[in-house]
Every structure is written in structure tokens, then in C-alpha cells.
Design a protein around this motif. Structure first.
Motif, PDB file in Angstrom:
ATOM      1  N   ALA A  18      32.336  17.611  48.497  1.00 21.85           N
ATOM      2  CA  ALA A  18      32.953  17.437  49.814  1.00 21.85           C
ATOM      3  C   ALA A  18      32.297  18.343  50.845  1.00 21.85           C
ATOM      4  CB  ALA A  18      34.454  17.727  49.729  1.00 21.85           C
ATOM      5  N   ASP A  19      32.055  19.601  50.488  1.00 19.65           N
ATOM      6  CA  ASP A  19      31.384  20.527  51.407  1.00 19.65           C
ATOM      7  C   ASP A  19      30.025  19.972  51.840  1.00 19.65           C
ATOM      8  OD1 ASP A  19      33.488  22.300  51.126  1.00 19.65           O
ATOM      9  OD2 ASP A  19      32.452  23.598  49.702  1.00 19.65           O
ATOM     10  N   PHE A  20      29.272  19.479  50.867  1.00 22.09           N
ATOM     11  CA  PHE A  20      27.926  18.975  51.161  1.00 22.09           C
ATOM     12  C   PHE A  20      27.985  17.773  52.103  1.00 22.09           C
ATOM     13  CE2 PHE A  20      24.336  16.184  50.470  1.00 22.09           C
ATOM     14  CZ  PHE A  20      23.253  17.040  50.453  1.00 22.09           C
ATOM     15  N   LEU A  21      28.869  16.825  51.814  1.00 25.15           N
ATOM     16  CA  LEU A  21      28.942  15.617  52.634  1.00 25.15           C
ATOM     17  C   LEU A  21      29.430  15.926  54.042  1.00 25.15           C
ATOM     18  CD1 LEU A  21      30.366  13.039  50.063  1.00 25.15           C
ATOM     19  CD2 LEU A  21      27.982  13.344  50.776  1.00 25.15           C
ATOM     20  N   LEU A  22      30.369  16.864  54.168  1.00 23.78           N
ATOM     21  CA  LEU A  22      30.833  17.240  55.506  1.00 23.78           C
ATOM     22  C   LEU A  22      29.718  17.869  56.328  1.00 23.78           C
ATOM     23  CD1 LEU A  22      34.347  18.692  54.613  1.00 23.78           C
ATOM     24  CD2 LEU A  22      33.907  16.656  56.005  1.00 23.78           C
ATOM     25  N   GLU A  23      28.855  18.632  55.670  1.00 25.97           N
ATOM     26  CA  GLU A  23      27.788  19.333  56.383  1.00 25.97           C
ATOM     27  C   GLU A  23      26.579  18.453  56.659  1.00 25.97           C
ATOM     28  OE1 GLU A  23      24.915  23.285  55.840  1.00 25.97           O
ATOM     29  OE2 GLU A  23      26.647  22.982  54.524  1.00 25.97           O
ATOM     30  N   ASN A  24      26.304  17.491  55.769  1.00 26.32           N
ATOM     31  CA  ASN A  24      25.028  16.772  55.841  1.00 26.32           C
ATOM     32  C   ASN A  24      25.133  15.290  56.177  1.00 26.32           C
ATOM     33  OD1 ASN A  24      22.929  18.860  54.738  1.00 26.32           O
ATOM     34  ND2 ASN A  24      24.692  19.030  53.366  1.00 26.32           N
ATOM     35  N   THR A  25      26.345  14.772  56.336  1.00 26.30           N
ATOM     36  CA  THR A  25      26.514  13.357  56.679  1.00 26.30           C
ATOM     37  C   THR A  25      27.599  13.231  57.731  1.00 26.30           C
ATOM     38  OG1 THR A  25      28.329  12.746  55.157  1.00 26.30           O
ATOM     39  CG2 THR A  25      26.094  12.862  54.218  1.00 26.30           C
ATOM     40  N   ASP A  26      27.827  11.994  58.180  1.00 24.53           N
ATOM     41  CA  ASP A  26      28.975  11.723  59.048  1.00 24.53           C
ATOM     42  C   ASP A  26      29.999  10.850  58.328  1.00 24.53           C
ATOM     43  OD1 ASP A  26      27.655   9.307  58.965  1.00 24.53           O
ATOM     44  OD2 ASP A  26      27.442   9.082  61.133  1.00 24.53           O
ATOM     45  N   TYR A  27      29.961  10.826  56.999  1.00 25.15           N
ATOM     46  CA  TYR A  27      30.890  10.022  56.213  1.00 25.15           C
ATOM     47  C   TYR A  27      32.332  10.460  56.443  1.00 25.15           C
ATOM     48  CZ  TYR A  27      26.818   8.875  53.166  1.00 25.15           C
ATOM     49  OH  TYR A  27      25.612   8.473  52.668  1.00 25.15           O
ATOM     50  N   GLU A  28      33.236   9.485  56.371  1.00 26.68           N
ATOM     51  CA  GLU A  28      34.646   9.773  56.173  1.00 26.68           C
ATOM     52  C   GLU A  28      34.850   9.989  54.679  1.00 26.68           C
ATOM     53  OE1 GLU A  28      37.206  10.147  58.159  1.00 26.68           O
ATOM     54  OE2 GLU A  28      36.252   9.660  60.067  1.00 26.68           O
ATOM     55  N   ILE A  29      35.522  11.068  54.317  1.00 23.70           N
ATOM     56  CA  ILE A  29      35.667  11.419  52.904  1.00 23.70           C
ATOM     57  C   ILE A  29      37.105  11.184  52.455  1.00 23.70           C
ATOM     58  CG2 ILE A  29      35.535  13.299  51.221  1.00 23.70           C
ATOM     59  CD1 ILE A  29      33.358  14.513  53.084  1.00 23.70           C
ATOM     60  N   LEU A  30      37.225  10.420  51.382  1.00 21.62           N
ATOM     61  CA  LEU A  30      38.515  10.182  50.748  1.00 21.62           C
ATOM     62  C   LEU A  30      38.533  10.971  49.445  1.00 21.62           C
ATOM     63  CD1 LEU A  30      41.175   8.536  50.891  1.00 21.62           C
ATOM     64  CD2 LEU A  30      40.018   6.789  49.531  1.00 21.62           C
ATOM     65  N   ALA A  31      39.472  11.883  49.329  1.00 21.55           N
ATOM     66  CA  ALA A  31      39.508  12.820  48.210  1.00 21.55           C
ATOM     67  C   ALA A  31      40.659  12.457  47.267  1.00 21.55           C
ATOM     68  CB  ALA A  31      39.681  14.245  48.726  1.00 21.55           C
ATOM     69  N   LEU A  32      40.322  12.055  46.052  1.00 17.77           N
ATOM     70  CA  LEU A  32      41.339  11.689  45.067  1.00 17.77           C
ATOM     71  C   LEU A  32      41.767  12.923  44.278  1.00 17.77           C
ATOM     72  CD1 LEU A  32      42.934   9.446  43.568  1.00 17.77           C
ATOM     73  CD2 LEU A  32      41.013   9.308  41.968  1.00 17.77           C
ATOM     74  N   MET A  33      43.075  13.145  44.224  1.00 21.92           N
ATOM     75  CA  MET A  33      43.599  14.244  43.425  1.00 21.92           C
ATOM     76  C   MET A  33      45.006  13.891  42.946  1.00 21.92           C
ATOM     77  SD  MET A  33      44.567  17.160  46.296  1.00 21.92           S
ATOM     78  CE  MET A  33      45.479  18.186  45.137  1.00 21.92           C
ATOM     79  N   ARG A  34      45.438  14.532  41.873  1.00 23.62           N
ATOM     80  CA  ARG A  34      46.817  14.419  41.418  1.00 23.62           C
ATOM     81  C   ARG A  34      47.655  15.409  42.211  1.00 23.62           C
ATOM     82  NH1 ARG A  34      45.403  15.229  35.187  1.00 23.62           N
ATOM     83  NH2 ARG A  34      44.079  16.770  36.236  1.00 23.62           N
ATOM     84  N   TRP A  35      48.892  15.040  42.502  1.00 19.39           N
ATOM     85  CA  TRP A  35      49.692  15.849  43.439  1.00 19.39           C
ATOM     86  C   TRP A  35      49.914  17.271  42.955  1.00 19.39           C
ATOM     87  CZ3 TRP A  35      54.214  18.171  42.056  1.00 19.39           C
ATOM     88  CH2 TRP A  35      54.841  17.713  40.886  1.00 19.39           C
ATOM     89  N   GLN A  36      49.900  17.502  41.626  1.00 17.17           N
ATOM     90  CA  GLN A  36      50.237  18.826  41.108  1.00 17.17           C
ATOM     91  C   GLN A  36      49.009  19.697  40.864  1.00 17.17           C
ATOM     92  OE1 GLN A  36      49.950  16.095  39.362  1.00 17.17           O
ATOM     93  NE2 GLN A  36      49.949  16.371  37.145  1.00 17.17           N
ATOM     94  N   GLU A  37      47.826  19.253  41.257  1.00 20.73           N
ATOM     95  CA  GLU A  37      46.618  20.012  40.953  1.00 20.73           C
ATOM     96  C   GLU A  37      46.513  21.304  41.765  1.00 20.73           C
ATOM     97  OE1 GLU A  37      42.798  17.959  39.838  1.00 20.73           O
ATOM     98  OE2 GLU A  37      43.789  16.345  40.908  1.00 20.73           O
ATOM     99  N   SER A  38      45.773  22.252  41.210  1.00 20.71           N
ATOM    100  CA  SER A  38      45.529  23.517  41.891  1.00 20.71           C
ATOM    101  C   SER A  38      44.737  23.289  43.175  1.00 20.71           C
ATOM    102  CB  SER A  38      44.751  24.463  40.971  1.00 20.71           C
ATOM    103  OG  SER A  38      44.278  25.580  41.690  1.00 20.71           O
TER     104      SER A  38
END
Length: 343
Positions: A18-38
Motif C-alpha cells: 500500500a505504501d508503495f502504490l500510494l507513493e508511486n501510482t495514482d491507483y485507488e487502493i482497496l484494502a481487504l482485512m478482517r475486522w479483528q486484525e491488528s
């Protein structure tokens, strides 16, 4: 604007992807996670997430087909970086069924959703399937592993990644999905989980420096020889491969080794980390039988020829710098009051 889905967003690789894509692209990022994750690896992104500044969270689970169905029907990402997994080889001996379920069936759930949308709506994303160098298992000493080396499962984790690997190729060959598969060798750096060798050593040094542990580092098998690379170098390779796949320059279902080019025996890694500590000379190392695996992949040297024939890539971050950054990561965690478990 193109969209990129990252599964396993809260892990070391997913958060740095995510860090890399935010810095090096203009993509919209969809981040999949389970609700209880750290949230430990993504606190630095929460302000952007709250503001929906090019990154948003989707709560779901690889083992919940319906949650993936909702995700793909609603968002249809152009790129899928499938990084989520039960990724700890040692732990997989204790939870083999969960490991196989998450890594094999979870990957099948994801690819099935893409297959159905491809047939019904002509949806055609680029899909990165993250396998592992662990698929090669117990390699013969002196042999450099290339993409044609036979698989040899040496843990429930490696067997699960063999299944993941084959699924990536199968869905390309059978259904024309634009997958590519990566088999990353040992990788580390900031945010590396403490269940992995070099990270638990760095964490224990940081704990000792802060007075939270006696000056003894507990380790498992030290007979392994392997290459190391910084995770941030591997992420750059993932991105470059995704671009070439989008252009049609990578055959569907192609697999690539991505590995460091600096090799070490594990005691050498301990020595390097101890050099970065003022207490290094007073710290002992002891074998802890509880940290030993029933079977170990104790020799892993790789041939990066294939990936270099497709993209302009090679590791750039030296291993010593990677290890220093890792140690400083654990020092910073302790300074923030996030005292890690002594494990």
C-alpha cells in the motif's frame, strides 16, 4: 482511475505494498482485512483511510465466499495483489487445517469470484498470486533453485503454497485469467513478524537493550543457508510484473522466483544484528527446542535469471541495511510502549 486490491493489507508485505502504490501510482487502493486484525502495521495510514484519500478498507475474509463476492461485484479492481495467507511455516505444524483452508481454499474463493465475473461481465483484472519459495522445500545443497525445480513440501505451509501456486496457473490455463505467480525467497525489513528467524532475533536484542529480557537470545535451527532480501525490493518487482502483465508481455500463469542475491548462514545474521547493539558482546545465543520444526527447508539458493528477462529489476537494499532497519523497527515499537511478546 485504476483500482488495486490488496489482500493481506495489515501484514508486512500488504502494508508496504500500500505504501508503495500510494507513493508511486495514482491507483485507488482497496484494502481487504478482517475486522479483528491488528492495526500495528497500518496506523500511519489511518488518517488517509478516514479521509478516503485514495485508500479504503473492505472488511472480509478469504474463507467467506460471500464477502469476496460482494467485494468484486461492487468494486471490480483492475489489479489484485493477493498477499493474504497463513504465512508462518512453524505455526503451520500446529494449525495445519487452518493453513490449508486459508491458503488453498481461500485462494480458490478469490479466483472463482473473478472467473464468474469474467464470464458474465467480461471482467479481466491482472491477478498477482503470491506463492512462496517454500514450495521447493528441502533442496539439495549446492543447487540453485529455478522455476523448473520440482516442488517438495516440507511443512503444511509449503504444501498449502504448492496448492496456491497450482491454482494460479490453473485459472490462467483453464479460464484465461491474467494471473502471474511469485515465489519470494526469505524477505525481511521493518514490520516483519516476530515469528520469523531474523525478526525474532532483532526483537530479542531490542528487548534486551530495554531491560525486558535477560541477555540471552533463544533461537531454533541455525544450520540453514539462504538468501535474504528486503521486502521493499520484492514489492517493486510485484508492481513491475503487474504492469508487464497488463500490457500482455507476461504469459498468463507464469511463475517467477524473486530472491535476494546475498546468501548467509543463520549464525552470520545473528552476528550482524549484534554488531548494531552496544550490548552485543554480552549477549548469549541458546537453542530453544520449542523453536525447532519437525522438518526444515535448510538450504535455499535461487536463480533470478527468469524475472530479470521480463523486468528491469534487481535487489537494491543491502542485507545489512535491511537488518539495521528491522532492529530499529523493534526499538521504535518498544519506545512507543508496544512491548512485544517474548516468543
Amino acid at each position: 482511475m485504476e483500482k488495486a486490491l490488496i489482500t493481506g493489507f495489515t501484514g508486512q508485505v500488504g502494508s508496504q505494498m500500500a505504501d508503495f502504490l500510494l507513493e508511486n501510482t495514482d491507483y485507488e487502493i482497496l484494502a481487504l482485512m478482517r475486522w479483528q486484525e491488528s492495526m500495528d502495521n497500518i496506523y500511519h495510514l489511518t488518517d488517509r483511510i478516514n479521509k478516503k484519500d485514495r485508500i479504503s478498507i473492505f472488511y472480509g475474509d478469504l474463507n467467506d465466499y460471500s464477502s469476496l463476492q460482494k467485494l468484486f461485484k461492487t468494486h471490480k479492481p483492475d489489479f489484485v495483489f493477493h498477499l493474504a495467507a497463513q504465512s508462518f511455516p512453524k505455526t503451520s505444524f500446529d494449525i495445519p487445517i487452518e493453513t490449508l483452508q486459508t491458503n488453498i481454499i481461500g485462494t480458490a474463493n478469490l479466483l472463482e469470484n473473478i472467473r464468474i465475473l469474467k464470464q458474465s461481465e467480461d471482467y479481466d483484472p491482472v491477478v498477482h498470486v503470491c506463492s512462496s519459495s517454500e514450495v521447493y522445500g528441502r533442496a539439495k545443497t549446492g543447487i540453485k533453485l529455478n522455476e523448473e525445480t520440482p516442488f517438495h513440501g516440507a511443512s503444511p505451509y509449503s504444501i498449502s503454497k504448492i496448492g496456491t501456486d497450482y491454482l494460479g496457473r490453473f485459472y490462467a490455463e483453464a479460464y484465461g485469467i491474467r494471473t502471474f505467480i511469485t515465489r519470494m525467497g526469505t524477505h525481511s525489513g521493518p514490520r516483519r513478524s516476530d515469528v520469523f528467524f531474523e525478526s525474532t532475533v532483532a526483537k530479542q536484542i531490542a528487548l534486551i537493550e530495554s531491560g525486558y529480557q535477560e541477555p540471552v537470545i533463544k533461537v531454533g535451527n541455525l544450520s540453514s543457508v539462504r538468501t535474504f532480501q528486503d521486502c521493499r525490493d520484492a514489492i517493486r518487482a510485484y508492481y513491475l510484473l503487474s504492469l508487464e502483465s497488463q500490457k500482455g508481455k507476461i504469459p498468463k500463469g507464469e511463475a517467477f522466483n524473486i530472491a535476494g542475491e546475498e546468501a548467509f548462514e543463520l549464525p552470520e545474521i545473528i552476528e550482524i544484528l549484534l554488531e548494531f547493539s552496544d550490548m552485543g558482546g554480552g549477549i548469549k545465543v541458546e537453542i530453544d527446542k520449542a523453536r525447532l520444526r519437525p522438518i526444515d527447508a535448510d538450504y535455499q539458493m535461487f536463480d533470478n535469471t527468469k524475472i530479470k528477462s521480463f523486468i528491469d529489476w534487481k535487489p537494491q537494499i543491502p542485507v545489512r541495511q535491511m537488518l539495521k532497519d528491522l532492529l530499529n523497527h523493534w526499538r521504535n515499537e518498544i519506545k512507543r510502549g508496544r512491548i512485544p511478546l517474548n516468543r
